[in-house]
Design an enzyme around this catalytic site. Structure first.
Site, PDB file in Angstrom:
ATOM      1  N   ASP A  56       3.245  -0.458   2.461  1.00  0.00           N
ATOM      2  CA  ASP A  56       2.690  -1.027   1.227  1.00  0.00           C
ATOM      3  C   ASP A  56       3.588  -0.583   0.076  1.00  0.00           C
ATOM      4  O   ASP A  56       3.263   0.341  -0.661  1.00  0.00           O
ATOM      5  CB  ASP A  56       1.246  -0.496   1.069  1.00  0.00           C
ATOM      6  CG  ASP A  56       0.553  -1.011  -0.170  1.00  0.00           C
ATOM      7  OD1 ASP A  56       1.006  -2.008  -0.747  1.00  0.00           O
ATOM      8  OD2 ASP A  56      -0.452  -0.386  -0.552  1.00  0.00           O
TER       9      ASP A  56
HETATM   10  C1  SPV Z   1      -5.056  -1.382  -1.359  1.00  0.00           C
HETATM   11  O1  SPV Z   1      -6.039  -1.484  -0.604  1.00  0.00           O
HETATM   12  O2  SPV Z   1      -3.987  -1.919  -1.151  1.00  0.00           O
HETATM   13  C2  SPV Z   1      -5.161  -0.585  -2.578  1.00  0.00           C
HETATM   14  C3  SPV Z   1      -6.008   0.605  -2.560  1.00  0.00           C
HETATM   15  O3  SPV Z   1      -4.492  -0.882  -3.538  1.00  0.00           O
HETATM   16  S1  SPV Z   1      -5.004   1.916  -2.059  1.00  0.00           S
HETATM   17  O4  SPV Z   1      -4.523   1.646  -0.716  1.00  0.00           O
HETATM   18  O5  SPV Z   1      -5.866   3.064  -2.114  1.00  0.00           O
HETATM   19  O6  SPV Z   1      -3.901   2.034  -2.992  1.00  0.00           O
HETATM   20 MG    MG Z   2      -2.884  -2.110  -3.002  1.00  0.00          MG
END
Ligand code: SPV
Ligand code: MG
Length: 286
Positions: A56
């Protein structure tokens, strides 16, 4: 047979004192969240990137995140809240993003005050924030870019994630609210609710507050409501459940040489047909 209709996130929020939102990365996950009773679905950047086997970390493009969010929304009767990371660039990118998500029928978006490319909030290491005035200007651009009054823009601060104080988070959120944000999301990776509770004590509720209780999972919804929160995002529990369920199931089938050991714990094919609305589709083909 007509396309499904759904209320805007703004109207769901107007009708509920607290809105519970579940993370998903595909329509089937969204359908299961809807079935469980959630009032909206979070098209999570963590989930969507994980579904592609990627970190991510702003690797996927806006178009790819949009496609994921739109595919979820198309299958649901509840609204999607699209996790739009940092907005995929500068002010012009944010304006384009709002146009595109709105055109795809998304009624709520969330942008965060980190630098592009961003890294997931739970990854160890420093997180650099964008200056608060620059982020506030992006929020103002997002609001100018929307073509109807429905689009709900959530401004997320990563101040606590980057190690700054509750006072800094409060100051940032005040600035974002005054720039037009419809709500603020204050994210925390603390292992207990205290940091967020302290934020809520200092907040004047000029706009509603959104939280993501991933690292402080013991905060019951009734207590969260009592503390004044309007939207709670259970961002990745579905993803984590999927990882464990698939791992255990695949291992069992492979190691046992047949699927008997898992048959009682996996969904039936009929259940899958139901989630696909198969009967409704079959009626089109008589
Ligand atoms: C997501 O679910 O992508 C979020 C929340 O932004 S976190 O993973 O906690 O950043
Ligand atoms: Mg996110």
């Amino acid at each position: 047979m007509q396309r499904l209709s759904y209320p805007s996130f703004r109207s769901v929020l107007a009708e509920n004192e607290i809105v519970r939102v579940a993370g998903a990365n595909h329509a089937l996950g969204g359908l299961l969240a809807e079935e469980a009773g959630f009032q909206a679905v979070w098209s999570s950047s963590l989930e969507v990137s994980a579904s592609r086997g990627l970190p991510d970390a702003s690797i996927l493009s806006m178009t790819e995140y949009l496609e994921a969010a739109a595919n979820i929304q198309k299958a649901l009767r509840i609204p999607v809240v699209a996790d739009c990371d940092t907005g995929y660039g500068g002010k012009l990118n944010i304006a384009h993003m709002v146009h595109e998500f709105e055109a795809a029928g998304i009624t709520a978006i969330c942008v965060e005050d980190k630098l592009f490319p961003k890294m997931n909030s739970f990854v160890a290491g420093a997180q650099t924030l964008l200056g608060e005035q620059e982020f506030a200007a992006r929020i103002a651009v997002a609001k100018q870019a929307q073509s109807t009054g429905e689009m709900y823009v959530i401004a997320r601060t990563e101040a606590l994630i980057s190690g700054l104080t509750v006072d800094v988070a409060l100051e940032r959120c005040r600035i974002y609210a005054d720039s037009g944000a419809d709500a603020v999301l204050v994210h925390s990776k603390a292992k207990s609710r205290e940091q967020i509770a302290s934020f809520l004590q200092g907040w004047d509720f000029r706009v509603p507050v959104v939280i993501v209780p991933t690292t402080y999972p013991d905060w019951h919804i009734d207590e969260i409501k009592q503390a004044g929160v309007s939207v709670v995002i259970y961002a990745n529990q579905g993803l984590r459940a999927t990882v464990r369920a698939l791992r255990d199931t695949y291992r069992s089938v492979y190691e046992n040489g047949d699927s008997m050991a898992v048959e009682d714990s996996i969904a039936s094919v009929q259940d899958v047909f139901r989630l696909q609305s198969l009967e409704t589709w079959q009626k089109l083909d008589v």
